[in-house]
Enzyme design. Structure first.
Site, PDB file in Angstrom:
ATOM      1  N   GLU A 111       0.842  -1.200   0.000  1.00 24.53           N
ATOM      2  CA  GLU A 111       0.000   0.000   0.000  1.00 24.53           C
ATOM      3  C   GLU A 111       0.873   1.244   0.000  1.00 24.53           C
ATOM      4  O   GLU A 111       2.072   1.169   0.246  1.00 24.53           O
ATOM      5  CB  GLU A 111      -0.978  -0.007   1.176  1.00 24.53           C
ATOM      6  CG  GLU A 111      -0.341   0.115   2.537  1.00 24.53           C
ATOM      7  CD  GLU A 111      -1.386   0.117   3.664  1.00 24.53           C
ATOM      8  OE1 GLU A 111      -2.550   0.423   3.409  1.00 24.53           O
ATOM      9  OE2 GLU A 111      -0.996  -0.203   4.798  1.00 24.53           O
ATOM     10  N   LYS A 113       2.749   4.663   1.080  1.00 24.07           N
ATOM     11  CA  LYS A 113       3.282   5.166   2.344  1.00 24.07           C
ATOM     12  C   LYS A 113       2.825   6.613   2.488  1.00 24.07           C
ATOM     13  O   LYS A 113       3.297   7.504   1.783  1.00 24.07           O
ATOM     14  CB  LYS A 113       4.812   5.085   2.350  1.00 24.07           C
ATOM     15  CG  LYS A 113       5.418   5.488   3.684  1.00 24.07           C
ATOM     16  CD  LYS A 113       6.913   5.207   3.711  1.00 24.07           C
ATOM     17  CE  LYS A 113       7.514   5.396   5.090  1.00 24.07           C
ATOM     18  NZ  LYS A 113       7.288   6.706   5.674  1.00 24.07           N
ATOM     19  N   ASP A 115       2.235  10.299   3.735  1.00 24.89           N
ATOM     20  CA  ASP A 115       3.170  11.269   4.298  1.00 24.89           C
ATOM     21  C   ASP A 115       2.425  12.209   5.242  1.00 24.89           C
ATOM     22  O   ASP A 115       2.019  13.298   4.869  1.00 24.89           O
ATOM     23  CB  ASP A 115       3.831  12.056   3.160  1.00 24.89           C
ATOM     24  CG  ASP A 115       5.047  12.811   3.655  1.00 24.89           C
ATOM     25  OD1 ASP A 115       5.471  12.572   4.795  1.00 24.89           O
ATOM     26  OD2 ASP A 115       5.563  13.642   2.895  1.00 24.89           O
ATOM     27  N   TYR A 223      -3.419   1.675   8.906  1.00 24.25           N
ATOM     28  CA  TYR A 223      -2.587   0.702   8.189  1.00 24.25           C
ATOM     29  C   TYR A 223      -1.963  -0.363   9.070  1.00 24.25           C
ATOM     30  O   TYR A 223      -1.231  -1.211   8.571  1.00 24.25           O
ATOM     31  CB  TYR A 223      -1.492   1.402   7.390  1.00 24.25           C
ATOM     32  CG  TYR A 223      -0.676   2.406   8.194  1.00 24.25           C
ATOM     33  CD1 TYR A 223       0.108   2.004   9.259  1.00 24.25           C
ATOM     34  CD2 TYR A 223      -0.709   3.752   7.859  1.00 24.25           C
ATOM     35  CE1 TYR A 223       0.835   2.914   9.996  1.00 24.25           C
ATOM     36  CE2 TYR A 223       0.018   4.680   8.586  1.00 24.25           C
ATOM     37  CZ  TYR A 223       0.784   4.258   9.652  1.00 24.25           C
ATOM     38  OH  TYR A 223       1.499   5.161  10.371  1.00 24.25           O
ATOM     39  N   LYS A 317      10.921   3.857  -1.041  1.00 27.14           N
ATOM     40  CA  LYS A 317      10.681   5.291  -1.206  1.00 27.14           C
ATOM     41  C   LYS A 317      10.994   5.755  -2.621  1.00 27.14           C
ATOM     42  O   LYS A 317      11.810   5.164  -3.318  1.00 27.14           O
ATOM     43  CB  LYS A 317      11.565   6.056  -0.238  1.00 27.14           C
ATOM     44  CG  LYS A 317      11.195   5.802   1.206  1.00 27.14           C
ATOM     45  CD  LYS A 317      11.336   7.096   1.930  1.00 27.14           C
ATOM     46  CE  LYS A 317      11.211   6.964   3.407  1.00 27.14           C
ATOM     47  NZ  LYS A 317      11.414   8.248   4.056  1.00 27.14           N
ATOM     48  N   CYS A 411       8.462  49.942   4.314  1.00 25.61           N
ATOM     49  CA  CYS A 411       7.614  49.230   3.361  1.00 25.61           C
ATOM     50  C   CYS A 411       8.132  49.460   1.942  1.00 25.61           C
ATOM     51  O   CYS A 411       8.358  50.602   1.556  1.00 25.61           O
ATOM     52  CB  CYS A 411       6.173  49.727   3.496  1.00 25.61           C
ATOM     53  SG  CYS A 411       5.110  49.118   2.180  1.00 25.61           S
ATOM     54  N   CYS A 414       5.176  51.802   0.082  1.00 24.46           N
ATOM     55  CA  CYS A 414       4.862  53.191   0.458  1.00 24.46           C
ATOM     56  C   CYS A 414       6.019  53.884   1.167  1.00 24.46           C
ATOM     57  O   CYS A 414       5.993  55.098   1.356  1.00 24.46           O
ATOM     58  CB  CYS A 414       3.614  53.242   1.330  1.00 24.46           C
ATOM     59  SG  CYS A 414       3.867  52.531   2.972  1.00 24.46           S
ATOM     60  N   CYS A 429       3.497  46.343   7.253  1.00 21.62           N
ATOM     61  CA  CYS A 429       3.344  47.758   6.953  1.00 21.62           C
ATOM     62  C   CYS A 429       2.035  48.156   7.624  1.00 21.62           C
ATOM     63  O   CYS A 429       1.016  47.489   7.442  1.00 21.62           O
ATOM     64  CB  CYS A 429       3.249  47.985   5.451  1.00 21.62           C
ATOM     65  SG  CYS A 429       2.783  49.693   5.064  1.00 21.62           S
ATOM     66  N   CYS A 434      -1.247  52.763   2.491  1.00 22.82           N
ATOM     67  CA  CYS A 434      -0.263  52.128   1.612  1.00 22.82           C
ATOM     68  C   CYS A 434      -0.975  51.595   0.365  1.00 22.82           C
ATOM     69  O   CYS A 434      -1.946  50.838   0.465  1.00 22.82           O
ATOM     70  CB  CYS A 434       0.422  50.983   2.354  1.00 22.82           C
ATOM     71  SG  CYS A 434       1.514  50.046   1.274  1.00 22.82           S
TER      72      CYS A 434
HETATM   73  S1  IVH Z   1       3.122   0.030   8.386  1.00 24.34           S
HETATM   74  C1  IVH Z   1       6.675  -0.755  11.307  1.00 24.34           C
HETATM   75  N1  IVH Z   1       2.009   1.308   6.470  1.00 24.34           N
HETATM   76  O1  IVH Z   1       5.887   5.033   8.046  1.00 24.34           O
HETATM   77  C2  IVH Z   1       5.312  -0.361  11.557  1.00 24.34           C
HETATM   78  N2  IVH Z   1       3.464   2.531   7.902  1.00 24.34           N
HETATM   79  O2  IVH Z   1       8.742   4.606   8.670  1.00 24.34           O
HETATM   80  C3  IVH Z   1       4.400  -0.704  10.462  1.00 24.34           C
HETATM   81  N3  IVH Z   1       3.636   4.931   7.311  1.00 24.34           N
HETATM   82  O3  IVH Z   1       5.777   5.206  11.526  1.00 24.34           O
HETATM   83  C4  IVH Z   1       4.066   0.493   9.728  1.00 24.34           C
HETATM   84  N4  IVH Z   1       2.256   4.857   5.620  1.00 24.34           N
HETATM   85  O4  IVH Z   1       4.077   6.503  10.241  1.00 24.34           O
HETATM   86  C5  IVH Z   1       2.842   1.411   7.514  1.00 24.34           C
HETATM   87  N5  IVH Z   1       0.884   2.301   4.728  1.00 24.34           N
HETATM   88  C6  IVH Z   1       1.722   2.397   5.752  1.00 24.34           C
HETATM   89  C7  IVH Z   1       2.331   3.614   6.123  1.00 24.34           C
HETATM   90  C8  IVH Z   1       3.205   3.648   7.193  1.00 24.34           C
HETATM   91  C9  IVH Z   1       3.021   5.637   6.357  1.00 24.34           C
HETATM   92  C10 IVH Z   1       4.606   5.501   8.262  1.00 24.34           C
HETATM   93  C11 IVH Z   1       4.293   5.236   9.683  1.00 24.34           C
HETATM   94  C12 IVH Z   1       5.535   4.660  10.280  1.00 24.34           C
HETATM   95  C13 IVH Z   1       6.547   5.068   9.297  1.00 24.34           C
HETATM   96  C14 IVH Z   1       7.661   4.089   9.337  1.00 24.34           C
END
Ligand code: IVH
Length: 668
Positions: A111, A113, A115, A223, A317, A411, A414, A429, A434
């Site tokens: 899935e 990741k 942010d 997750y 990543k 400013c 002005c 300002c 102005c």
């Molecule tokens: S699973 C190890 N799934 O990534 C714990 N983590 O670097 C299992 N994160 O602290 C985590 N999306 O904040 C998992 N789909 C996802 C995620 C995810 C973001 C973050 C999470 C974790 C960090 C680890």
């Protein structure tokens, strides 16, 4: 009786919350939703012993804390080992197979990741009791008062019967489109903007005043599990599917394809990694990679941990989309509230397919923190995939004689002295005359969501000010066609259009006018509350501080900003002048005696127009919108893929119309 209605309202509101926030598919108008909500609040105020653990009324926020309680995680929140390329993903799979002593391809759950900010939700007997930030992985802070304001997080888990204890881990996020909207609102209110959705989400979750968190469009995507007691899962897939059934949001689909996928063997996970990369920019939220997890919980147990990371999962990543360029100048812009914003003007560079030429540096504090100077080579990226941001300076490439940048003492527009209160980060300002402030205020006044003078764009406003034709809001309504013709490049036709558009803008609502005045911290929503509360411009203009703080949506900061504004005679006179020049308020639309008056409607399924448009049409002709199908309903308007509502209406013998049928009803 009130107990029964209370249970009904809680269910109804939660249902519509879900349709609106999770599915993006509202079935009732905002107005109707508000009515239900007000009814709920009233009922609870009158009957203190009603059960409110699962009441949506808790979501509006209101609790203000001195600090958050520290709390330990029952199980530590781990981190993930990172990989950055297909080769490294293959190496991860090899390590897994070696450890498990298997040649057979392993099944992985993949899935995105997300942010955002990691958070653990604790449900005891199905009720949300704590929401703990990651902290150092062992101890975090309980931010429950803010987290209950997140509309997609269930306060009480749905069926199937939840276990005694369930700890759910996930990420708090702000979607990209919502992020742009909050930054716009922050800017309009003269408040700080956020660098990216992640910061905005993290900042909101850590607010001690839960009203602020409630006002931010926070989301949550689950997750992982923490400690669980009373249920067992075989796999990650099964766990997430069950979380979803309990009402917890998980990543779902993108363009009809599941984002969460089972992939078997290294080739398939690499393919998944490339697929998500190719749709990354289309996703509604920011991601920085994908997470690959061994699907079977039994195998996860066998694999165990190395240090603080599980051996059964890896983050894969994507290289951040960054570019390097040179800052050629730092320009200081003056906004509507007088705030000075430093902007880096850069040698054009392509990042993620978009050419970037400038980036806000926010304020002096930010500039000092990154030590950004003219002439510096900098690494830039698009925050939240949209807004360009300076990540850092490549100090090795700094020219020998560069000097730190300081915000100007005067400013830039002005020339008057600027001010920077000790406790604020923004330099301002404060000259009310102005021209920069005037221009920005006029642009805000004429904007679509304010007075909506649609034929008068920014360039024309600047030209009017430069020509000395407009010095205040009310001057718009004193303009004559001959004035417009004085501007360069204005012909007869466009002058007529401009005058007509100004004329048309006179018919507005009190809320729009109050918003248009550009009072600091008074955004659209606050303006609506003020208009509802006072009902007339005159009452608003003579409001006292006590009047203002008595309004539920208005805190001391906003109230004091309004009082400050109202104390300036010049501004109040200007607002009154608008009425003298013919600005008038329409009552919020509800047509009496229209073709549909006395009839009730529910709209369902996909129509050829947006749902809102259909609702507006019905209301404009006097029809009343209801939220659910009952025998009292007059018409169900159906589009494609209509579901249970259609079935129910057929059972109850409610009349059914399609889009053309509705139009025919109005037109005949
Ligand atoms: S699973 C190890 N799934 O990534 C714990 N983590 O670097 C299992 N994160 O602290 C985590 N999306 O904040 C998992 N789909 C996802 C995620 C995810 C973001 C973050 C999470 C974790 C960090 C680890």
């Amino acid at each position: 009786m009130s107990k029964k209605r209370h249970e009904e309202l809680k269910k109804l509101i939660s249902h519509h919350n879900h349709l609106y926030h999770s599915l993006d598919r509202p079935e009732i108008s905002d107005y109707e939703f508000d009515q239900l909500f007000q009814e709920l609040l009233k009922l609870e105020a009158e009957n203190p012993d009603l059960e409110r653990a699962d009441s949506p009324s808790r979501r509006v926020g209101g609790e203000v804390l001195d600090s958050f309680q520290k709390m330990n995680h029952r199980k530590p929140m781990l981190s993930l080992s990172n990989t950055y390329s297909p080769d490294e993903i293959r190496e991860f799979d090899e390590r897994v197979r070696k450890f498990l002593r298997t040649e057979k391809p392993v099944e992985y759950f993949c899935e995105p990741k997300f942010d955002g900010l990691a958070l653990e939700l604790v449900y005891e007997q199905g009720r949300l009791t704590h929401a703990i930030t990651r902290g150092d992985g062992t101890t975090g802070e309980d931010v429950l008062s803010n987290v209950i304001t997140i509309p997609t997080i269930p306060l009480v888990l749905h069926n199937p019967k939840p276990p005694k204890l369930l700890e759910v881990r996930g990420e708090v996020l702000i979607f990209k489109k919502d992020f742009l909207a909050i930054n716009e609102a922050q800017q309009e209110a003269g408040a700080q903007t956020f660098a990216n959705p992640r910061n905005a989400a993290a900042g909101s979750v850590r607010q001690l005043d839960s009203k602020i968190a409630a006002s931010r469009p926070l989301r949550f995507l689950a997750y992982a599990l923490g400690e669980v007691d009373g249920v067992e899962f075989k796999s990650q897939e099964e766990a997430e599917e069950t979380l979803y059934q309990w009402g917890l949001p998980v990543a779902r689909e993108h363009k009809k394809k599941q984002l969460r996928q089972i992939r078997t063997g290294a080739d398939e996970i690499v393919e998944y990694y490339h697929w998500i990369e190719s749709v990354r920019h289309e996703l509604p939220f920011d991601i920085d990679g994908v997470v690959i997890k061994v699907n079977s919980f039994r195998l996860q147990d066998d694999l165990g941990l190395v240090a603080r990371s599980p051996r059964w999962a890896a983050a894969a990543k994507y290289a951040p989309e960054q570019g390097e360029t040179v800052i050629e100048a730092i320009q200081v812009q003056v906004g509507r509230t007088g705030a000075l914003t430093p902007v880096a003007i850069m040698r054009p560079v392509k990042v993620g397919g978009v050419t970037i030429t400038n980036a806000t540096l926010h304020n002096q504090e930010e500039i000092d923190r990154k030590d950004v100077r003219v002439g510096d080579t900098v690494v830039i990226q698009r925050a939240g995939d949209v807004i360009p941001e300076v990540v850092r300076v490549v100090t090795e490439k700094r020219p020998a004689k560069s000097k730190p940048f300081h915000m100007p003492e005067n400013c830039p527009v002005c020339g008057e002295k600027t001010e920077k209160p000790e406790e604020e980060v923004v330099t301002r300002c404060v000259n009310p005359f102005c021209p920069a402030i005037l221009k920005e205020s006029l642009k805000h006044f004429a904007a679509r969501r304010a007075m909506n003078i649609d034929k008068v764009g920014d360039k024309i406003i600047e030209a009017f000010v430069d020509a000395g034709l407009i010095k205040s809001f009310s001057d718009f309504y004193r303009l004559k066609k001959s004035d417009v013709l004085e501007l360069e490049r204005q012909g007869e036709k466009s002058a007529d259009n401009i005058i007509a558009s100004i004329e048309k803008s006179k018919k507005t609502t009190l809320a729009r006018l109050i918003f248009a005045l550009g009072i600091r911290f008074v955004g659209e929503q606050t303006a609506k509350s003020l208009a509802d509360h006072f009902g007339s411009l005159e009452k608003f203009l003579s409001a006292s501080d006590e009047d203002l703080v008595s309004i539920p949506d208005i805190g001391p900061k906003v109230a004091s900003s309004i009082t400050h504004w109202l104390a300036q005679k010049r501004l109040v006179k200007e607002a009154r002048a608008l009425l003298d020049l013919g600005v008038q308020f329409e009552k919020p639309k509800r047509a009496e005696g229209g073709k549909l008056s006395g009839l009730s409607f529910v709209v369902t399924g996909t129509l050829p127009v947006k749902r809102d448009e259909a609702h507006d049409l019905i209301e404009a002709h006097g029809g009343k919108l209801l939220s659910s199908v009952s025998s009292k309903l007059n018409y169900l308007v159906v589009g494609e893929e209509a579901g249970s509502k259609l079935e129910k209406a057929e059972k109850l013998g409610v009349k059914i119309l399609d889009w053309d049928g509705l139009k025919a009803l109005i037109e005949t």
